[in-house]
Design a protein around this motif. Sequence first.
Motif, PDB file in Angstrom:
ATOM      1  N   ALA A 134     -33.760  -1.582  57.345  1.00  0.00           N
ATOM      2  CA  ALA A 134     -33.879   0.139  58.672  1.00  0.00           C
ATOM      3  C   ALA A 134     -32.064  -0.110  59.205  1.00  0.00           C
ATOM      4  O   ALA A 134     -32.289   0.774  59.977  1.00  0.00           O
ATOM      5  CB  ALA A 134     -35.237  -1.249  59.264  1.00  0.00           C
ATOM      6  N   GLY A 135     -31.554  -1.174  59.152  1.00  0.00           N
ATOM      7  CA  GLY A 135     -30.281  -1.430  59.532  1.00  0.00           C
ATOM      8  C   GLY A 135     -29.445  -0.093  59.027  1.00  0.00           C
ATOM      9  O   GLY A 135     -28.434   0.042  60.067  1.00  0.00           O
ATOM     10  N   LEU A 136     -29.907   0.259  58.348  1.00  0.00           N
ATOM     11  CA  LEU A 136     -29.240   1.477  57.694  1.00  0.00           C
ATOM     12  C   LEU A 136     -29.399   2.620  58.450  1.00  0.00           C
ATOM     13  O   LEU A 136     -28.760   3.541  57.806  1.00  0.00           O
ATOM     14  CB  LEU A 136     -29.298   1.702  55.783  1.00  0.00           C
ATOM     15  N   MET A 137     -30.216   3.101  58.456  1.00  0.00           N
ATOM     16  CA  MET A 137     -31.048   4.195  59.402  1.00  0.00           C
ATOM     17  C   MET A 137     -31.014   3.964  61.026  1.00  0.00           C
ATOM     18  O   MET A 137     -30.646   5.192  61.963  1.00  0.00           O
ATOM     19  CB  MET A 137     -32.234   4.532  59.362  1.00  0.00           C
ATOM     20  N   PHE A 138     -29.879   3.677  61.803  1.00  0.00           N
ATOM     21  CA  PHE A 138     -29.781   3.073  63.491  1.00  0.00           C
ATOM     22  C   PHE A 138     -27.863   3.359  63.299  1.00  0.00           C
ATOM     23  O   PHE A 138     -27.102   2.705  62.668  1.00  0.00           O
ATOM     24  CB  PHE A 138     -30.040   2.189  63.425  1.00  0.00           C
ATOM     25  N   PRO A 139     -27.443   4.105  63.010  1.00  0.00           N
ATOM     26  CA  PRO A 139     -25.561   4.820  63.060  1.00  0.00           C
ATOM     27  C   PRO A 139     -25.320   3.580  64.319  1.00  0.00           C
ATOM     28  O   PRO A 139     -25.729   3.716  64.956  1.00  0.00           O
ATOM     29  CB  PRO A 139     -25.152   5.849  63.198  1.00  0.00           C
ATOM     30  N   ILE A 140     -23.864   3.440  64.509  1.00  0.00           N
ATOM     31  CA  ILE A 140     -23.317   2.920  65.657  1.00  0.00           C
ATOM     32  C   ILE A 140     -23.888   3.447  66.793  1.00  0.00           C
ATOM     33  O   ILE A 140     -23.371   3.344  68.242  1.00  0.00           O
ATOM     34  CB  ILE A 140     -21.936   2.398  65.124  1.00  0.00           C
ATOM     35  N   THR A 141     -23.523   5.104  67.369  1.00  0.00           N
ATOM     36  CA  THR A 141     -23.066   6.276  67.371  1.00  0.00           C
ATOM     37  C   THR A 141     -24.996   5.604  68.582  1.00  0.00           C
ATOM     38  O   THR A 141     -24.673   6.719  69.227  1.00  0.00           O
ATOM     39  CB  THR A 141     -23.255   7.558  67.233  1.00  0.00           C
ATOM     40  N   VAL A 142     -25.812   5.433  68.032  1.00  0.00           N
ATOM     41  CA  VAL A 142     -27.018   4.788  68.993  1.00  0.00           C
ATOM     42  C   VAL A 142     -27.009   4.153  69.651  1.00  0.00           C
ATOM     43  O   VAL A 142     -27.520   4.680  70.479  1.00  0.00           O
ATOM     44  CB  VAL A 142     -27.977   5.392  67.991  1.00  0.00           C
ATOM     45  N   LEU A 236     -12.446   2.918  70.459  1.00  0.00           N
ATOM     46  CA  LEU A 236     -12.490   4.071  71.688  1.00  0.00           C
ATOM     47  C   LEU A 236     -13.243   4.099  72.978  1.00  0.00           C
ATOM     48  O   LEU A 236     -12.431   4.186  74.188  1.00  0.00           O
ATOM     49  CB  LEU A 236     -12.431   5.790  71.216  1.00  0.00           C
ATOM     50  N   PHE A 237     -14.594   3.400  72.788  1.00  0.00           N
ATOM     51  CA  PHE A 237     -15.533   2.232  73.910  1.00  0.00           C
ATOM     52  C   PHE A 237     -14.919   1.442  74.382  1.00  0.00           C
ATOM     53  O   PHE A 237     -15.078   1.201  75.509  1.00  0.00           O
ATOM     54  CB  PHE A 237     -16.488   2.266  73.318  1.00  0.00           C
ATOM     55  N   VAL A 238     -14.665   0.778  73.263  1.00  0.00           N
ATOM     56  CA  VAL A 238     -14.421  -1.199  73.811  1.00  0.00           C
ATOM     57  C   VAL A 238     -13.072  -1.458  73.689  1.00  0.00           C
ATOM     58  O   VAL A 238     -12.731  -1.803  75.407  1.00  0.00           O
ATOM     59  CB  VAL A 238     -14.863  -1.902  72.465  1.00  0.00           C
ATOM     60  N   LEU A 239     -11.746  -0.349  73.646  1.00  0.00           N
ATOM     61  CA  LEU A 239     -10.886  -0.587  73.807  1.00  0.00           C
ATOM     62  C   LEU A 239     -10.422   0.117  74.644  1.00  0.00           C
ATOM     63  O   LEU A 239     -10.318   1.433  74.733  1.00  0.00           O
ATOM     64  CB  LEU A 239      -9.017  -1.029  72.608  1.00  0.00           C
ATOM     65  N   SER A 240      -9.398  -0.059  75.832  1.00  0.00           N
ATOM     66  CA  SER A 240      -9.288   0.849  76.940  1.00  0.00           C
ATOM     67  C   SER A 240      -7.206   0.574  77.294  1.00  0.00           C
ATOM     68  O   SER A 240      -6.171   1.533  77.500  1.00  0.00           O
ATOM     69  CB  SER A 240      -8.903   0.684  78.419  1.00  0.00           C
TER      70      SER A 240
END
Length: 297
Positions: A134-142, A236-240
């Motif tokens: 089931a982990g294959l169906m949840f991309p990191i964007t979600v 992009l979200f984690v590193l600033s």
Amino acid sequence: MTTTTLDSAPKPSRSRRASGRPPKKQLPWGSPAVYFVALVVIALTLAPVAYIVLGGFRDNSQLTVDPAGLPNPWRFSNYSNVLTSATFWREFVNSVIVGGATTLLVTALGVSAAFVVARYRFRGRGLMFGLFAAGLMFPITVAITPLFIILNKLHLTDSLLGVILPQVAFGLPTTIIILVPFLQAIPDEIEEAASVDGCSRLGFFFRMVLPLSLPGVLTTGILTFVASWNSYLLPLFVLSKTSSFTLPLGIQQFHSQYASDTAAVLAFTSLSMIPALVFFTAFERRIVGGLQGAVKG
């Protein structure tokens, strides 16, 4: 009067008689339309890469006058400026650290979890495998927003560790799904023989399981490294901080800083993608072989 009879049947060649094997049938070439479609697909795939690489050897005036032309004359200053830049090498090292650490953790944890799922019988085994599938169906964007909140509370933002750990979590399902058939294909007789010889479960895992499942391990490692190298959204979200940027973020920053110098941007982009492209091309056969073994298993 003597008569001689000639054998009308042709005599087999020496090579055929020595081998004792019938000659191999050559497969038909097929329809020319198939080759035409294949050439079109290859051209559409390689054309953007070739345009980026060759564009780095041109200047802005050449790109404006003849966008699809070849460099004339060739400009090597774009690549030399990028290669002598400390920013490029800092981001390159960050990408190597993130990709290498992610690959090592995913392969180590993935083969261990796949070994338990494939070789042990326990209650909830099917449910565990279903959760990984089931982990294959949840991309990191979600999960990017709640993931950022969790990393912020753990003080892992602006650190490479905050990129590595989520990539490991999202890379494990694919690794386990690929490795389970490899480990299930190992005969039980080998494990029984190893147990009779006094080999422990850990000894059987390191001495027998890992060598026999090496094609699958290499396949998952290569896919994980390439995916981590090309990852853009999570960093992009984690590193600033610019000091912790990876190459995908470095391309964006370089493009914003040198928006008017298109040739330099193309040179930076081509140098950033060449390591992953060369790595993937060099191990292409192992990837195909590993995936075929997973399907057969």
